[in-house]
Design a protein around this motif. Structure first.
Motif, PDB file in Angstrom:
ATOM      1  N   ARG A 156       2.571  -8.525   9.129  1.00 48.88           N
ATOM      2  CA  ARG A 156       2.737  -9.902   8.654  1.00 48.88           C
ATOM      3  C   ARG A 156       4.167 -10.348   8.958  1.00 48.88           C
ATOM      4  NH1 ARG A 156       0.524 -12.352   4.074  1.00 48.88           N
ATOM      5  NH2 ARG A 156      -1.289 -10.996   4.394  1.00 48.88           N
ATOM      6  N   ARG A 157       4.307 -11.514   9.593  1.00 44.86           N
ATOM      7  CA  ARG A 157       5.643 -12.013   9.926  1.00 44.86           C
ATOM      8  C   ARG A 157       6.489 -12.158   8.669  1.00 44.86           C
ATOM      9  NH1 ARG A 157       6.216 -15.086  14.766  1.00 44.86           N
ATOM     10  NH2 ARG A 157       8.214 -15.773  13.915  1.00 44.86           N
ATOM     11  N   CYS A 158       7.773 -11.854   8.793  1.00 46.19           N
ATOM     12  CA  CYS A 158       8.663 -12.005   7.642  1.00 46.19           C
ATOM     13  C   CYS A 158      10.063 -12.330   8.127  1.00 46.19           C
ATOM     14  CB  CYS A 158       8.655 -10.748   6.775  1.00 46.19           C
ATOM     15  SG  CYS A 158       9.609  -9.392   7.474  1.00 46.19           S
ATOM     16  N   SER A 159      10.926 -12.682   7.185  1.00 52.26           N
ATOM     17  CA  SER A 159      12.304 -13.049   7.506  1.00 52.26           C
ATOM     18  C   SER A 159      13.216 -11.829   7.450  1.00 52.26           C
ATOM     19  CB  SER A 159      12.804 -14.102   6.502  1.00 52.26           C
ATOM     20  OG  SER A 159      12.857 -13.541   5.202  1.00 52.26           O
ATOM     21  N   GLY A 160      14.409 -11.994   8.037  1.00 50.47           N
ATOM     22  CA  GLY A 160      15.398 -10.933   7.945  1.00 50.47           C
ATOM     23  C   GLY A 160      15.841 -10.701   6.514  1.00 50.47           C
ATOM     24  N   GLU A 161      15.789 -11.748   5.694  1.00 50.24           N
ATOM     25  CA  GLU A 161      16.161 -11.598   4.292  1.00 50.24           C
ATOM     26  C   GLU A 161      15.231 -10.638   3.571  1.00 50.24           C
ATOM     27  OE1 GLU A 161      16.785 -14.408   0.307  1.00 50.24           O
ATOM     28  OE2 GLU A 161      16.244 -15.285   2.240  1.00 50.24           O
ATOM     29  N   VAL A 162      13.926 -10.751   3.863  1.00 49.82           N
ATOM     30  CA  VAL A 162      12.960  -9.837   3.241  1.00 49.82           C
ATOM     31  C   VAL A 162      13.194  -8.414   3.733  1.00 49.82           C
ATOM     32  CG1 VAL A 162      10.514  -9.240   3.069  1.00 49.82           C
ATOM     33  CG2 VAL A 162      11.235 -11.624   2.860  1.00 49.82           C
ATOM     34  N   LYS A 165      15.135 -12.787  17.400  1.00 48.91           N
ATOM     35  CA  LYS A 165      14.684 -11.610  16.663  1.00 48.91           C
ATOM     36  C   LYS A 165      13.475 -11.988  15.818  1.00 48.91           C
ATOM     37  CE  LYS A 165      19.343  -9.607  16.393  1.00 48.91           C
ATOM     38  NZ  LYS A 165      19.950 -10.635  17.267  1.00 48.91           N
ATOM     39  N   THR A 166      12.435 -11.184  15.885  1.00 48.30           N
ATOM     40  CA  THR A 166      11.202 -11.434  15.142  1.00 48.30           C
ATOM     41  C   THR A 166      10.814 -10.156  14.414  1.00 48.30           C
ATOM     42  OG1 THR A 166      10.520 -12.924  16.924  1.00 48.30           O
ATOM     43  CG2 THR A 166       8.851 -12.333  15.283  1.00 48.30           C
ATOM     44  N   ALA A 167      10.415 -10.295  13.159  1.00 47.51           N
ATOM     45  CA  ALA A 167      10.109  -9.117  12.337  1.00 47.51           C
ATOM     46  C   ALA A 167       8.721  -9.227  11.726  1.00 47.51           C
ATOM     47  CB  ALA A 167      11.156  -8.961  11.240  1.00 47.51           C
ATOM     48  N   TRP A 168       8.097  -8.058  11.541  1.00 50.77           N
ATOM     49  CA  TRP A 168       6.801  -7.965  10.867  1.00 50.77           C
ATOM     50  C   TRP A 168       6.874  -6.865   9.801  1.00 50.77           C
ATOM     51  CZ3 TRP A 168       7.497  -8.793  15.966  1.00 50.77           C
ATOM     52  CH2 TRP A 168       6.812  -9.855  16.579  1.00 50.77           C
ATOM     53  N   VAL A 169       6.210  -7.099   8.701  1.00 45.72           N
ATOM     54  CA  VAL A 169       6.047  -6.087   7.656  1.00 45.72           C
ATOM     55  C   VAL A 169       4.550  -5.913   7.442  1.00 45.72           C
ATOM     56  CG1 VAL A 169       6.390  -5.518   5.232  1.00 45.72           C
ATOM     57  CG2 VAL A 169       8.243  -6.561   6.535  1.00 45.72           C
ATOM     58  N   ASN A 170       4.049  -4.719   7.721  1.00 43.43           N
ATOM     59  CA  ASN A 170       2.611  -4.465   7.633  1.00 43.43           C
ATOM     60  C   ASN A 170       1.821  -5.535   8.383  1.00 43.43           C
ATOM     61  OD1 ASN A 170       3.040  -2.162   6.136  1.00 43.43           O
ATOM     62  ND2 ASN A 170       2.757  -3.178   4.163  1.00 43.43           N
ATOM     63  N   GLY A 183       0.829  -1.195   0.000  1.00 42.84           N
ATOM     64  CA  GLY A 183       0.000   0.000   0.000  1.00 42.84           C
ATOM     65  C   GLY A 183       0.866   1.248   0.000  1.00 42.84           C
ATOM     66  N   GLU A 184       0.256   2.397   0.295  1.00 41.41           N
ATOM     67  CA  GLU A 184       1.001   3.659   0.308  1.00 41.41           C
ATOM     68  C   GLU A 184       1.848   3.807   1.561  1.00 41.41           C
ATOM     69  OE1 GLU A 184      -1.862   6.732  -0.071  1.00 41.41           O
ATOM     70  OE2 GLU A 184      -2.378   6.250  -2.149  1.00 41.41           O
ATOM     71  N   GLU A 185       1.576   3.004   2.595  1.00 44.73           N
ATOM     72  CA  GLU A 185       2.315   3.071   3.851  1.00 44.73           C
ATOM     73  C   GLU A 185       2.969   1.728   4.123  1.00 44.73           C
ATOM     74  OE1 GLU A 185       1.039   5.085   7.910  1.00 44.73           O
ATOM     75  OE2 GLU A 185       0.272   3.033   7.833  1.00 44.73           O
ATOM     76  N   LEU A 186       4.227   1.768   4.555  1.00 46.33           N
ATOM     77  CA  LEU A 186       4.973   0.564   4.892  1.00 46.33           C
ATOM     78  C   LEU A 186       5.395   0.652   6.356  1.00 46.33           C
ATOM     79  CD1 LEU A 186       6.494  -2.059   4.177  1.00 46.33           C
ATOM     80  CD2 LEU A 186       8.422  -0.637   3.455  1.00 46.33           C
ATOM     81  N   ILE A 187       4.995  -0.345   7.138  1.00 41.21           N
ATOM     82  CA  ILE A 187       5.330  -0.371   8.563  1.00 41.21           C
ATOM     83  C   ILE A 187       6.233  -1.568   8.831  1.00 41.21           C
ATOM     84  CG2 ILE A 187       4.439  -0.499  10.914  1.00 41.21           C
ATOM     85  CD1 ILE A 187       1.813   0.631   9.901  1.00 41.21           C
ATOM     86  N   LEU A 188       7.438  -1.290   9.275  1.00 43.03           N
ATOM     87  CA  LEU A 188       8.381  -2.333   9.663  1.00 43.03           C
ATOM     88  C   LEU A 188       8.464  -2.378  11.185  1.00 43.03           C
ATOM     89  CD1 LEU A 188      11.350  -1.599   7.216  1.00 43.03           C
ATOM     90  CD2 LEU A 188       9.292  -2.945   6.797  1.00 43.03           C
ATOM     91  N   ARG A 189       8.376  -3.575  11.734  1.00 42.43           N
ATOM     92  CA  ARG A 189       8.473  -3.743  13.188  1.00 42.43           C
ATOM     93  C   ARG A 189       9.354  -4.945  13.477  1.00 42.43           C
ATOM     94  NH1 ARG A 189       4.664  -6.782  16.599  1.00 42.43           N
ATOM     95  NH2 ARG A 189       5.151  -6.399  18.778  1.00 42.43           N
ATOM     96  N   ARG A 190      10.318  -4.749  14.383  1.00 38.92           N
ATOM     97  CA  ARG A 190      11.213  -5.856  14.723  1.00 38.92           C
ATOM     98  C   ARG A 190      11.473  -5.851  16.226  1.00 38.92           C
ATOM     99  NH1 ARG A 190      17.237  -7.307  12.441  1.00 38.92           N
ATOM    100  NH2 ARG A 190      16.958  -9.572  12.319  1.00 38.92           N
TER     101      ARG A 190
END
Length: 549
Positions: free
Chosen positions: A110-116, A103-108, A88-95
């Motif tokens: 949604r869980r994701c890897s460090g590679e992403v 270490k755990t990460a989310w993008v919008n 979307g128009e906004e990107l939220i990264l949370r780790r």
């Protein structure tokens, strides 16, 4: 654009919320106040490799949230789509970093890897500084930077297309050579098998027909004796003759029997007709049981030959014809193999030539672009008090690939006549910072939508040189976003937005925070940068003069 960063329980940061703006954002503060911690936290949420221990003492976990605005066409959209993440128009990264190191990460959300995360960070943030091994100092990226500066996408596309065509031609030739080599290993077998099967010429269903005929002939002699006896019993000398005589006798006297014989005569007539059919059928069967003794031998030889061929080739007897067609096709391919190989070799030579020509055109374009880039960097170095330094884009031969045959490296010589070498090895700290800035100014027009961070890139310079550094940072920030961590009052004065990093001690607890500065606070901060801890009226005057431009 980086819109905001929220940090909780990271190192000496308790809780911090920052809202960044377009243009040049400057962060200042005393040495040790926590500026590097802020960059470490930002690098953490972007998936960069950094410090192992980031969680604040006494906390269970540390957390960083970064929010970016993504315009249409931003490269991050492609990364999100490929990773199957919400876009979307906004990107939220949370780790989150737990006390035990997980270490755990989310993008919008949604869980994701460090590679992403790292793939996204390549499209979102550029970090430049004296220890910048991810950006301009990394030789692996120099060719792409030169290509972006040169702006010749058609030539690059031609090379990639030619590379794909050449690779396909080489693969086709290799496949044909391997197949032909395998077929040649069994050439004698193929020729013998095809000749054998062609002579045998089996038909689908023939085995069943031969087996049935063979069994019939094997029992025919015994059957024929009984059938012949039955024919004698039924024929003129037997039942048929007797029934015919009886029918004639009854018909001869029926007109004098007052109708008493009509029904028997009708029944006898029907029986006689049936008996005639039976006799005819037995006669036919007896004729079919007549056979040449050699026919049984020939049938058995044919049947056994078909079954032996089926066992030899491991197929059903009915599949021998299809097998023969397949072997014949392989033999034909063998006979045609040399001609096919020569055709494929000719196609590969043509593809090689087309690739070489396309790669040569791209090399020429890169060489021309390298000259223009060297001139542009030289023009930027003069105001940075490095007019005697030499920046040179070296293009050497590399292994052929989809991007051509060129290896590109940015090299520098700090003085005329001095040997040139890689940026990171030749230039001192202050010189390196200015080289990077000059290079970035020349390359900035080729990258859109990326937030650039400069970490103390003005270290070791002052006066007019620092002012030149600041003006180039401000120019880079036009129409985009630049964050600079600086100790230079000249650079800080040119910022559109100013934050101060502060360290606070409350009892035994040390924390770092970042505060936005009002115009008045900004004068005092720049005055501190000019004069040190003791802010004088002269320092404030100098600060106001710097801010006035």
């Amino acid at each position: 654009m980086l819109r905001s960063v929220e940090i909780r329980d990271m190192l000496i940061i308790d809780r911090l919320e920052l809202d960044f703006q377009p243009g040049l954002n400057v962060l200042t503060g005393e040495t040790g106040a926590g500026k590097s911690i802020l960059l470490d936290s930002l690098g953490f949420v972007l998936g960069w490799r950094g410090r192992a221990e980031l969680v604040r003492s006494g906390a269970d976990q540390g957390e960083v949230v970064a929010v970016f605005d993504l315009p249409d066409g931003h490269a991050a959209h492609d990364v999100l789509t490929e990773a199957g993440l919400p876009d979307g128009e906004e990107l939220i990264l949370r780790r989150v970093n737990s006390r035990d190191g997980r270490k755990t990460a989310w993008v919008n959300d949604r869980r994701c890897s460090g590679e992403v995360l790292r793939a996204l960070s390549d499209t979102l943030i550029e970090l430049h500084g004296q220890h910048d091994d991810r950006g301009l100092l990394d030789p692996k990226g120099h060719r792409a930077l030169l290509d972006a500066f040169g702006a010749y996408p058609v030539l690059q596309s031609d090379v990639r297309d030619a590379w794909r065509a050449m690779s396909a031609a080489r693969k086709a030739l290799s496949k044909a050579e391997t197949a032909l080599a395998e077929v040649r290993k069994e050439e004698d077998f193929l020729r013998h098998a095809v000749d054998e099967l062609d002579k045998l010429a089996p038909e689908p269903g023939e085995e069943t027909q031969l087996d049935t005929h063979r069994r019939m002939m094997q029992g025919a002699e015994r059957i024929r004796d009984d059938v012949a006896k039955a024919l004698n019993a039924l024929g003129n000398d037997g039942a048929e003759g007797s029934m015919g005589d009886a029918l004639r006798w009854l018909e001869g006297v029926s007109d004098r029997a007052e109708g008493m014989l009509d029904t028997p005569i009708d029944a006898l007539g029907r029986a006689f007709a049936e008996l005639s059919d039976a006799v005819a059928g037995v006669e036919t069967a007896l004729d079919r049981l007549q056979f040449n003794p050699h026919e049984l031998e020939e049938t058995e030889e044919r049947l056994f030959a078909i079954r032996a061929a089926a066992r030899k080739h491991g197929v059903l007897a009915d599949d021998l014809g299809a097998l023969a067609d397949d072997l014949r096709a392989r033999l034909h391919a063998l006979d045609q193999g040399d001609a096919d190989l020569e055709r494929l070799r000719a196609e590969l030579r043509a593809a090689d030539s087309a690739y070489a020509e396309a790669a040569a055109r791209l090399t020429a374009a890169r060489q021309e672009a390298a000259v223009r880039l060297d001139r542009a960097v030289a023009a930027e170095l003069a105001p940075l008090k490095m007019e005697r330094a030499v920046f040179l884009t070296q293009i050497t031969l590399a292994d052929a690939g989809p991007d051509g045959v060129d290896q590109v490296a940015f090299t520098v010589a700090t003085n005329p006549g001095a040997p040139s070498g890689p940026l990171a090895k030749i230039a001192s700290g202050g010189e390196l910072s200015r080289f990077l800035l000059a290079l970035k100014v020349c390359l900035s027009q080729q990258q859109d939508g990326v937030t650039m961070i400069f970490d103390e890139i003005d270290r070791g310079v002052g006066g007019a040189t620092a002012d030149a550094v600041g003006r180039r940072l401000a120019a880079l920030a036009q129409g985009g976003q630049v964050l600079v961590v600086t100790h230079s009052p000249q650079v800080a004065a040119l910022g559109a937005h100013h934050w101060r990093v502060e360290k606070r001690v409350d009892g035994d607890i040390t924390t770092s925070t970042v505060v936005p500065l009002s115009p008045e606070e900004r004068v005092d901060e720049i005055a501190r940068m000019v004069s040190g801890d003791s802010i004088t009226d002269e320092a404030r005057g100098a600060a106001k003069a710097l801010l006035a431009g």
